[in-house]
Design an enzyme around this catalytic site. Structure first.
Site, PDB file in Angstrom:
ATOM      1  CG  ASP A  95     -62.285 -10.884 -86.358  1.00 46.64           C
ATOM      2  OD1 ASP A  95     -61.047 -10.727 -86.312  1.00 46.64           O
ATOM      3  OD2 ASP A  95     -62.933 -11.400 -85.438  1.00 46.64           O
ATOM      4  CE1 TYR A 146     -53.674  -4.067 -75.412  1.00 47.10           C
ATOM      5  CE2 TYR A 146     -52.242  -2.905 -73.886  1.00 47.10           C
ATOM      6  CZ  TYR A 146     -53.088  -2.900 -74.976  1.00 47.10           C
ATOM      7  OH  TYR A 146     -53.319  -1.720 -75.656  1.00 47.10           O
TER       8      TYR A 146
END
Length: 274
Positions: free
Chosen positions: A61, A175
């Site tokens: 990750d 975003y």
């Protein structure tokens, strides 16, 4: 000299396409993905096909500092860092605003921090940004830009929320802000690494036909309107994006540095003046 490449998000989509494109450009290729099984399947396919690179899956990750330190150690052990295609990221429908910033912007900064000591002449990085900041008209005041420039600050998320305002808690706004931060970070990192002869760029995909892209299109009607407005009349493919990434990382692009490359089929050109 043994050359090493890294592709994040390599288990599928644009990351997988980048891995396949870069497999003949380096000697060792580390395929990084949270889905280690997916990355391993791609690595096996590349190795079975006889690619130049020895492909290795690396479960990680990109927000995991310890994991990133292990990645940097593996690169140093394997050889000289040559190419990094950082395609890992999440889109608006996949998480809340905090996680979007954590993965897309903070994760980029953490990866860069871990790999920075390995940069040398000929090293090149491409971070995936997005065309969304252009469409959203993200253009922060200098004070807000200064906050974006420090994504590893311990209070970064609280600071950027206070600076932009509560609307940032909408994932569809978070975003483009996070991806704007990625492009901005790439410019800053290009300046930091230029003295050792390394290059850093970002690439802004438009609407690309990937599993993640299809997931977004199913939930956001605006994406269908953008596809309809694209001058080329279609979505892009992962392979088309990977071809641009491969050029950006190649020696042929040796004076290309510190900029964001838009790969969108012309849709921004079509809608910018509407």
């Amino acid at each position: 000299m043994t050359t090493v490449g890294i592709v994040t998000g390599a288990g599928r989509g644009m990351g997988e396409a980048c891995a396949r494109r870069l497999a003949d450009t380096v000697d060792v290729l580390l395929l990084v993905d949270r889905d280690e099984e997916g990355a391993a399947a791609v690595a096996k396919d590349l190795n079975d096909a006889g690619s130049r690179a020895t492909a290795e899956a690396f479960g990680l990750d990109v927000t995991d500092r310890e994991g990133l330190a292990r990645l940097a150690d593996r690169v140093a052990q394997a050889g000289t860092l040559r190419a990094v295609a950082h395609a890992a990221g999440i889109s608006p429908s996949m998480a809340d605003w905090r996680r979007i910033f954590e993965v897309d912007l903070i994760g980029t900064a953490l990866l860069a921090e871990a790999l920075r000591p390995l940069a040398t002449e000929g090293t090149a990085h491409v971070y995936f940004s997005s065309m969304s900041p252009l469409l959203a008209g993200v253009a922060p005041e200098p004070a807000v830009g200064a906050i974006l420039d420090d994504p590893l600050h311990e209070d970064f998320l609280d600071r950027i929320l206070e600076a932009v305002g509560p609307d940032l808690e909408q994932s569809t706004l978070a975003y483009p802000w996070a991806k704007y931060g990625v492009a901005r970070f790439a410019r800053k990192e290009a300046v930091r690494l230029g003295s050792v002869g390394a290059r850093v760029l970002s690439l802004a995909p438009g609407i690309i036909d990937t599993p993640q892209g299809r997931q977004e299109a199913a939930k956001q009607a605006s994406m269908q309107r953008l596809i309809a407005a694209t001058p080329l009349g279609r979505t892009g493919t992962s392979e088309e994006v990977a071809a641009v990434v491969a050029f950006m990382l190649s020696d042929e692009a040796s004076f290309l540095n510190g900029i964001d490359i838009l790969v969108d089929g012309g849709v921004f050109a079509a809608v910018r003046d509407r």
